[in-house]
Design a protein around this motif. Structure first.
Motif, PDB file in Angstrom:
ATOM      1  N   TRP A  12       0.989  -1.189   0.064  1.00 35.13           N
ATOM      2  CA  TRP A  12       0.062   0.079   0.173  1.00 35.13           C
ATOM      3  C   TRP A  12       0.849   1.221  -0.052  1.00 35.13           C
ATOM      4  N   ARG A 129      -2.451   6.351   7.828  1.00 34.09           N
ATOM      5  CA  ARG A 129      -1.973   5.064   7.736  1.00 34.09           C
ATOM      6  C   ARG A 129      -0.931   4.455   8.768  1.00 34.09           C
ATOM      7  N   LEU A 207      -5.858   2.798  -3.840  1.00 29.18           N
ATOM      8  CA  LEU A 207      -5.314   3.143  -2.616  1.00 29.18           C
ATOM      9  C   LEU A 207      -6.507   3.297  -1.487  1.00 29.18           C
TER      10      LEU A 207
END
Length: 208
Positions: A12, A129, A207
């Motif tokens: 990611w 994140r 994403l």
């Protein structure tokens, strides 16, 4: 040095930085060429300060809008919207003619709206994140990569765009004519808009 780029081993994170690098590179090309376009092509150098002020002011004013869209949808979705907006507004610079003061002013105004998202959303997405996966120890590396990509994009844009335009006969400070004129507007407006739109829809979708 290799330890700095350890976060890129996470799929990611790698996708995020690839999207971000293309996006900032697309923004860096016009940043490198804006003086040449305004001075040598449009012939509006006396108004350069107004154009840039309007662009950045528009970016600041747009921040509440992007905050609202990020809360309503998601930060990634809002970022993709901003890149799409940047592409569909800035591409009109391809059609500018010398002396198009009002049209360029409008392009600065509307494309500047996307600037607020470009400045605020990627770092915020990255912060989320880091918090979600408890990677606070890696945060310095994440933001070091972000800073590196910003600076590298400007260097790459300068290293590619200026030699290409020079090859086609463009000389700084001289009127832009012939093939150099077409190459200039393609490089300044068309290529960045295509890159922004492509990464928004073909890169940003990974994403989620």
């Amino acid at each position: 040095f290799s330890q700095i780029f350890e976060p890129l081993q996470i799929p990611w994170t790698l996708r995020f930085f690839l999207v971000y690098s293309v996006s900032v590179f697309a923004s860096a090309i016009p940043a490198v060429l804006v003086i040449i376009v305004v001075r040598d092509y449009l012939g509006l150098f006396d108004h350069l300060g107004l154009f840039l002020s309007l662009y950045f002011l528009s970016g600041v004013i747009s921040l509440p809008l992007w905050t609202y869209l990020a809360k309503t949808f998601s930060k990634v979705a809002a970022w993709r919207m901003s890149m799409t907006l940047a592409a569909f507004t800035f591409v009109w610079a391809f059609f500018l003619e010398p002396g198009d003061y009002v049209y360029y002013l409008l392009i600065c105004l509307f494309s500047g709206f996307a600037l607020g998202a470009d400045l605020s959303l990627p770092p915020s997405i990255l912060t989320d994140r880091i918090a979600e996966f408890n990677e606070e120890k890696q945060s310095a590396r994440y933001f070091a990569i972000l800073t590196f990509l910003n600076k590298a994009s400007l260097a790459l844009a300068s290293g590619l765009a200026l030699p290409i335009l020079g090859f086609w006969g463009l000389e700084a400070g001289a009127p832009v004519n012939g093939n150099a004129q077409l190459v200039l507007v393609i490089t300044y407006a068309l290529i960045p808009s295509i890159l922004k739109l492509s990464v928004a829809w073909f890169g940003g979708c990974y994403l989620r």
